[in-house]
Structures are given as C-alpha cells and as structure tokens.
Design an enzyme around this catalytic site. Structure first.
Site, PDB file in Angstrom:
ATOM      1  CG  ASP A  48     -10.270   6.319  -0.647  1.00  0.00           C
ATOM      2  OD1 ASP A  48      -9.426   7.230  -0.587  1.00  0.00           O
ATOM      3  OD2 ASP A  48     -11.457   6.457  -0.322  1.00  0.00           O
ATOM      4  CG  LEU A  49      -4.141   1.020  -2.932  1.00  0.00           C
ATOM      5  CD1 LEU A  49      -3.994   0.970  -4.430  1.00  0.00           C
ATOM      6  CD2 LEU A  49      -2.793   0.993  -2.249  1.00  0.00           C
ATOM      7  CG  ASP A  50      -5.925  -2.422  -3.125  1.00  0.00           C
ATOM      8  OD1 ASP A  50      -6.062  -2.417  -4.360  1.00  0.00           O
ATOM      9  OD2 ASP A  50      -4.859  -2.698  -2.566  1.00  0.00           O
ATOM     10  CB  ALA A  51     -10.941   1.567  -0.501  1.00  0.00           C
ATOM     11  N   GLY A  97      -3.073  -3.547  -0.537  1.00  0.00           N
ATOM     12  CA  GLY A  97      -1.727  -3.122  -0.895  1.00  0.00           C
ATOM     13  C   GLY A  97      -0.878  -4.210  -1.496  1.00  0.00           C
TER      14      GLY A  97
END
Lengths: 285, 285, 285, 285
Positions: free
Chosen positions: D227-230, D202
């Site tokens: 999925d954020l940063d995943a 994040g």
C-alpha cells in the site's frame, strides 16, 4: 529569481525611519520583495533589512549607496550595508579531522543550494584532503603546532587574501584563532560549537554534558570574537539524549545537529540576513 | 489497572543479574508488565526497574522485600527499593508569587492524572493562597527574611513531618533551602530551574539569556542537592526565541516550558521511574 | 505598556504600499512599535500588520479609521481592521468533559497573561461546572442531543449575544457546530484538534495514530469553518511517541501539546496577530 | 567494541519469557550488554531484543540458533532472528535526481559511521552518477518509462541478487515499485516520504502542505509495503514553517529533515533495532 538589492541598516531609533527608507525605494520605482525590521526598545536602537528588485530601479547599482547615504543615512545617523543577490560571497572552509560538517556544506554547494563560491579548504590535518578532492576544491594543508602557530596563521591569512575570501567557516576546526586573525575578519568567521552555549564552553563539551547528566545536547553557530565561544549567536538547536547515552553516542547524535545548525548559520550569513550589534545577532526572517 | 509491585535496583555489574531477578519473579508466579534496565559501561554499574502484577504473586506484599533481600539482593550487593502502585506519595508544593507551575500541577491532580496526595501548599508570600483555596488545599504562609530563615525552615519541616510528606516540589519557589532541609529529603526535593542547566545558573536566567543573545531558552527539572542548581537532572526542554524577544517575553514563553518540564519530572518521580546515582538521574521508560 | 493602535491590512500587491501606510502614520506623528508584512508572491497579495502608540497621534481614535479609509484604503483597495490594545476581547469557552485546556486558559487569565474578558463558559456536560466555579465564572449547562441540537444552539447563540462575546474557544468541545453557528462567527471560533491536521481528521485521532503506528502525535489550533477540521490553521506542535505508547498514554501526552497549542492560537488571535485569507492564517510575529 | 550476538524475538505473551531467554544466555556464560522488551497489552504479544558478547559464550556461533530454537523458541512459539554485529548488511541505494539524502548516507558511510557495505547505487536518471563517482561506488542507470517498467525492474532485481543486497534504501527515488519487487524484500526496503504520514500521501506533499496552510512540515522513514505510503513507520520528525514559506522554501527546509530521518531509520535497521508487526515498527532503544 530576479536580482535584488539588499539593504541592512542600524541606527538610533527615531520616528519615521521605515517611512523614509521605503519612500526612498518607492520614489525610485523599486518593488520591495521583503522587509523586516526590529526595534530594540531597551537600547532604543533600530534595525532593518529591506530587499527590492534591481530591474527597473531608477538609480544605477553603483549609485544607490551614495544616493542613500546622502538622502537618508547621513541625516538619520545610519550604519548600513548594501549588497546585491547576484554577488556570490567567497567562502573558505577550515577543518581538522571530522568530515560531517564539511560534507554537509559541500553537498549543499554541489546541489546549488548555497549561494557561494568555495575557492579553497584549509586543514590542519591531511584527513580532509580526500573530501576536498572528491569535490575538486583546492585543499591546503597547514599544520599547526604551538611553536609554528603564528607563522602558519600568516600563511592562512595570505591564502585568504590571495583567494579574495569574504568569510570563513570553521567546520569543526579544532584550533583557536589568534586575535590578529579574528580582527581581520570581524563578524565574518562562523564557528560551530558542539553545545548550546553558554553551556559547556571550551574543550570536549559532550564529555562535559555526559558528566553533568543533561537530557539535551545541542550546537551553536556563532560569529567568532576575541572571547572564546562567547561571540554573537546566529543559530542553535538541540537533540534529546538519555541516561543511556555515552560521550561516544552523544558525539554521534550531536553531529547531526552540528551540521544542520552550521548550515543554517552559514545560510543566514550568505543571504545577508544578519546584523551583529552588542554581541548579539539579529537574524531577519 | 491492577496493582503492581515496582522494584528499582542498582548494583555493581555482573553476569546473570536480569536472569536472577526475572527468575525470582517468575518462580513466584509474577506477571511482568514492564522491565527496563541499563548498564553504565564506564562505571560497570547495573540499574533495573521491573514492575509486575501483585495479584496472584506467591509472596505476600510485606514479605516480598525480605524474600528478595535474602535470595538476590544480599548475594548481588544490590541497593533496591520496592513500591506498590497503590501507595500514593504525599507531595508538598512550595511556591512564591508565580502561579503557572502551581496551577498546572493542581489541574493534573484535580483531573486525576497525578497519582499523589497533596496535603498542603507552603508559600513565602500570600499571593498563592487564593489558588490553594480554589482547590481546597491547606495553604501555609511562612514568610522568609534573612533574619528568620532558620526558624521559619524549622516550621516548614515540622509541617512536612506532621503531614507525612514524602517529597517536595519547588514550583518556582524563589528561596534557597538550607543544607539541613536538603539533607532531610535526599533526592526527594524537585526543583524547576528556568534555564537548560548548566547554562544560566542562579538568579534571573532569562535576563542572562537575553544578554547572551541565545536562540533557545528552556527549563530543567532536577533533584535539589547541596550545590545550587547542580543537582541530578530529571528532565529538560526548550523553546525557540529570536532577537525580538525581551526578558519579559522570554519569561512568558518560558513559563510554558517550565510547567511542562516540572510536570514530567514530577510524574517520573511519582511513577517510581527514577534512580539517582553519581549526581545523574536514570529515568526509566 | 502604552496603548497602541493595531492595523491589519490585506489587498492586491502593488508598489509603494509599505511606504504609503508608514507615511500616513509618520505624518500624523505616530511612533511605530511593530511592523510586519508579507507578500504572497503566488497570488500577488499583500498583508501587513502595523502597531503604533496612540498617545501623541495627531488623529483622534475614532477618526483614524475614516481617515485611513479615505487617504489609503480606498485608493489601494485595501481590506483592513483597526483595533486598540486596550480593547479587551470578550471570549466564551465551550467545553465538554476534559479540563486540561480549560484550566490552562483560566490559569493564564487569572495570572493576567491573557488580555481578555471571560463572561461565560458553556458546557454540554456538567463536569466542568466545578472548574468554572473555582474561578467564579458563570457556567451554562446546555446539554446537546441529536433531537434538541438545533434549539440548544439557539440558546448558546443567544447567550453569546447577551454577553457581547467577540470570539469563541472550543476547548475540547466534542460537538460539531451547525453551519448557522459557524457563519455567525466567521474566523472567530478557535478549535483545538488533537492531531497535526490534516492527519487524523474526525473522531478519536489518538486511536487512529496508534493504529497507524506513528512516531509523533500533535495538536492543531485552527479557525472553525464549514468543513470539519479543515479550517485555517493558526498553530501546530508535536510530541514524540514510541511503540510503547497506547491510545491511553497518547491521550495523556497529547493533552500537554493540546493546551499549549490552543493557548498560543488564542494569544495570536487576542493580540490581533492573525489574518485569514484563502483558508490559511497569516500569523504575524 | 567486541562482537555481539543480537537476538530479536516476538511471540504471544506468556509468563516467564524474559526469565527463560536471559537464563539461556546466562547459563551459557553470556554477558548481556543490552536488553529491551515490550509487551503489546492490547494484542497480548511479546517483543524482545537482547544483545550479548560472543566472546566466551559457551555455544558456537552457528549452533546458537538451533540451540535456542530447541530450548526456548519451539516451546514458546517464538519467531526470532539472530544476527552478529560483525555481519555487515549490504545496502543498495536507489535515487532519482535529488542528492541530499544520497550525500548524507554516503558521508556517514565514508566516515565509518554506518555499519554497511554499499556495493551499488541504482538511478533512474543519470544526475547522481557524479555523486556515486565521487565515492567510487558503481552506479547503474536504469531508466524507467511506463512501457519498460516491468523489464527494467527485472534488471534492478537481478542487480540486487548479483550483489547479494540485503536491503534497499529509496533515497528520494521517485518511482513506485511493483508488488513483485516489494514482495521480494519484505521489510527490507526503506523509503523516505517527505511528509509526516499519514498526512499528504502521494505526490508533491510540500505543495499539498502549502495549500493546506500547515505550520509544520516533516518526513517519514518507513518500510515499503504494497500500500503506497502506508507501510510501517520507523522514524518521523518535523520542522516549523510559517505563512511566509512557499512550496519552494518548504522543499529546501524539508530536505534537512528528510536526510536526518532517513539516516536514523537506516541506522535503526542496520543496528537490528527494528521488528515489524501488525504494520507497525517496534524500534528498540
């Protein structure tokens, strides 16, 4: 950031040095923002870098040096240098045909991360003209041959003088400077050598590394002295290679290390973090 | 883990090598669990390591070699070596006065991480006797002087023979082996040198590093050849130092790198991951 | 090495702190051999570590503290701790089933590199008894179950008291300590966690790393606080992995990083180089 | 360099895969210049990358795919992708206000080190217009607000289509892309995140790192997923920090890691070295 005074000192070790220096600053109402010191216990020599805010200091900027000389430096036999963080050093970049170090320095400069002025770039080939043009920095082509080297170096040195250059960065400049040139800028010429010195001195270090079958290659940022690739080291780093790497892939991988190591060396110099002594570089934190 | 056959090959490069080798394994119902290959495009030479499960393979263990020789190696002019993962190599450790590499190897051995037998440790001083005793491994003290070196080496070599030693690890053994010794164990003596070779060949590399003012120190695990500190490199690594480091602190910091680099080199050898060629080490992944 | 006094200080930032402290030492004829300081400019807090030779110092050892408190610490609102380099800290190692960190610490101890006494090792399994025996250090087996944890911890803490233990090292001790235990040794329990925190808190970090597909694994040496794996970090390092690594090979590769990181963290603590503040660790150079 | 065909394969593991693929190439007179394979032994899945010279190959370029599908891929249930080294991928760079990653990519591009076309740069601020102009690359300013995000993304995606963009590089582009955008470029959007994921997901990871008191910071190059940063990680690296570092100095130090990690991730993608599977990235050597 407020303006700071940066004092670098070296002298024979003796008791009470830190106390005397910090007391000088404190008595004159200085607020120390950074202090680092080091004693070479073999040579019994003392080194110190101290930085304090100029605002509110009881002594005028141009009187700090004389006052310090009188009160501390003379009795303690100190060599010292005083700088102010708002004095931008004037840097000349010298290049040949490769662009990676040049681009890296100019990108930092353009982003305001490198606290210098760059009045000129000097090349011995015309390939980097286009890069200089991209950034609007005057480019001077001074071709070097065996025959004209001496006179061409005179031209280079005249350019440095005319532009009030404080220090020179050899960003993969593939010429060996004359003693005359080197002596004119003692500890003020920074070179990037594409090996972890003292391994692979001289020409084509990646080819030497390939032939030797090493598992690490690297780069060394150092001040230039009269002995080829033997000057005081400022910064070094490495990258891993394997048997699969050829001299060509080593050149490519090495470029990333070269540009980062050179930039760190230049930043250490620009931020007045270095003292050269006994062919070594103290790099304060 | 099931038992695997490990085949290492080198030969002049030619079309279809991977296909021929993998086809040989496949036709005989072998399940390949690892394959790595490399072509030296300069020298036009081919290297390969392939590992397959012995269980279910159509050829008996002692017939695989001859079958491979006949079907593939002879027509392709291959040099090759076949090993099986359940054959434990017998390793002799030679030491002088420092314990860090010895402890590190023995701790791995004791934890079952190093797939070897260690029938003996040879020391030229008695200091490491106590460490050998801790692990219940026979320790042989063979003191070396200028005068007795030749005959003492004969004793050492007799011990290696009597103990069916496959390879020797010089864990900071501070003696130079004779050519006779070295030639008896070609590419089977692993040394740890306490610098990133080819920097700081010879004695007291940390003192040399200190004098030169480097910002990185390191270690090199290599096979011993007739040229001092010039053998094929297996593994290297570094650690950062600063102007504050003395030869003494470099020695301390360096020990951590030495023991890890030596262990990795030994593991590469033990797991049959290396091929030596042209004074370089191919280390398969 | 001569005996040194080591003074660690933290207090609200104010002008003249370095000058006052160094002046105190200098006036009493102390020879400073190391000084490092740091100002947290966000929190306006000052930290300092200064080390000077005891021999020739004008104040008796047991009077230095009171004298410093009166002259400097009280007026400046300082928290401080004074130690002497000849005071060996007494360290208890707690272990479960893995030997790599234990062997590494004991090997350093045995070689005289770690300036501690190790009066005992506590294990919750009996596997490490044999390692303790190799080094002749008393091993106490205290098995932990959910049911008996509270009373067994009382036994552990009694052992620590009986042995005058100064600090505890969790060398891959796989139990979570109770708050009661943790509060009894504030900033005096060092744990090694097998990830680069805050990544992969909790159990089986290598399996988590494998599942996430990271390209680096690592380890973190930190002081234990009431929040699991969230205490002040002393040291971290990493090693490269690839898609070929399984949880099992990550465990093996990771062990090398764990033991080195733990040893560095322990050395920082033992050499009185750390100050904990605001859940962070200042580690002086 | 001669033109090569690059074949990437994944399928359930089964005996004889390498043999079948290499035999296909060999029978058609192909000269293999690189081969790397990997078997996920947990999931029993097979991955391979093989590269051979097009010149002299018995099958026409546009017939290789169909021939391979018929002879090998269909019977072995393979997913595969075939590329040719002379097909330059078309790359769009998206930026916000920071220049370091953009300059680094453009400098490589300008030096001919990055085998791509860059038909356009998209920014959500106008600051990078000047950099795009330096390199003569069309810059499109598409400002994003909460209100206009959906329609502005339509503009972006239209631009990508109009310019036949193959993949997108988010060079510190500080906007979160919509699912619609992400799904349009599966495994073809590369982001640089300024932490070693999964740590500090994040916003403002360096501030998070500062607050946590870590001793290492780093960067992660990864494919963007829903999925954020995943998303699947391609490359990571770190740099050491100390207690002296502030969020500001971490930002500066981190930039060097970010640009190098991003460049390596982009190079892996451009050289067709990656296969994404199970949210992980196999990166062939």
């Amino acid at each position: 950031m407020s303006v700071t005074a940066i004092l670098r000192i070296e002298c024979p070790d003796q008791k009470g040095l830190i106390s005397r220096v910090t007391d000088f600053i404190q008595r004159n109402n200085g607020n120390i923002v950074a202090l680092d010191q080091y004693t070479d216990t073999y040579e019994k020599h003392f080194f110190m870098r101290v930085e304090w805010e100029v605002e509110g200091f009881a002594i005028e900027r141009d009187q700090i040096g004389p006052a310090f000389q009188y009160a501390i430096a003379t009795p303690c036999q100190m060599n010292w240098q005083l700088d102010f963080s708002d004095q931008k050093l004037r840097m000349c970049i010298m290049v040949s045909k490769m662009s990676h170090c040049l681009y890296d320095l100019l990108a930092r400069y353009h982003a305001g991360e490198l606290n210098v002025e760059i009045p000129l770039i000097i090349g011995n080939h015309d390939c980097m003209q286009i890069v200089a043009d991209q950034f609007g920095i005057p480019f001077h082509l001074i071709k070097i041959t065996k025959e004209n080297k001496a006179e061409q170096e005179q031209l280079q040195m005249q350019l440095l003088k005319d532009n009030n250059v404080d220090f020179v960065v050899l960003a993969r400049y593939m010429q060996i400077l004359s003693l005359d040139f080197i002596r004119s800028y003692p500890n003020r010429i920074i070179n990037i050598h594409h090996s972890t010195l003292p391994a692979f001195v001289g020409a084509k270090p990646y080819h030497q590394a390939y032939t030797r079958g090493v598992k690490l290659i690297g780069a060394t940022g150092h001040y230039v002295t009269e002995d080829l690739d033997a000057g005081p080291i400022i910064e070094q780093d490495i990258i891993r290679v394997t048997h699969k790497d050829t001299p060509e892939t080593m050149v490519l991988k090495g470029m990333d290390v070269e540009k980062i190591v050179l930039a760190r060396a230049v930043e250490a110099h620009v931020n007045r973090k270095t003292i050269v002594w006994n062919n070594k570089t103290i790099v304060f934190s």
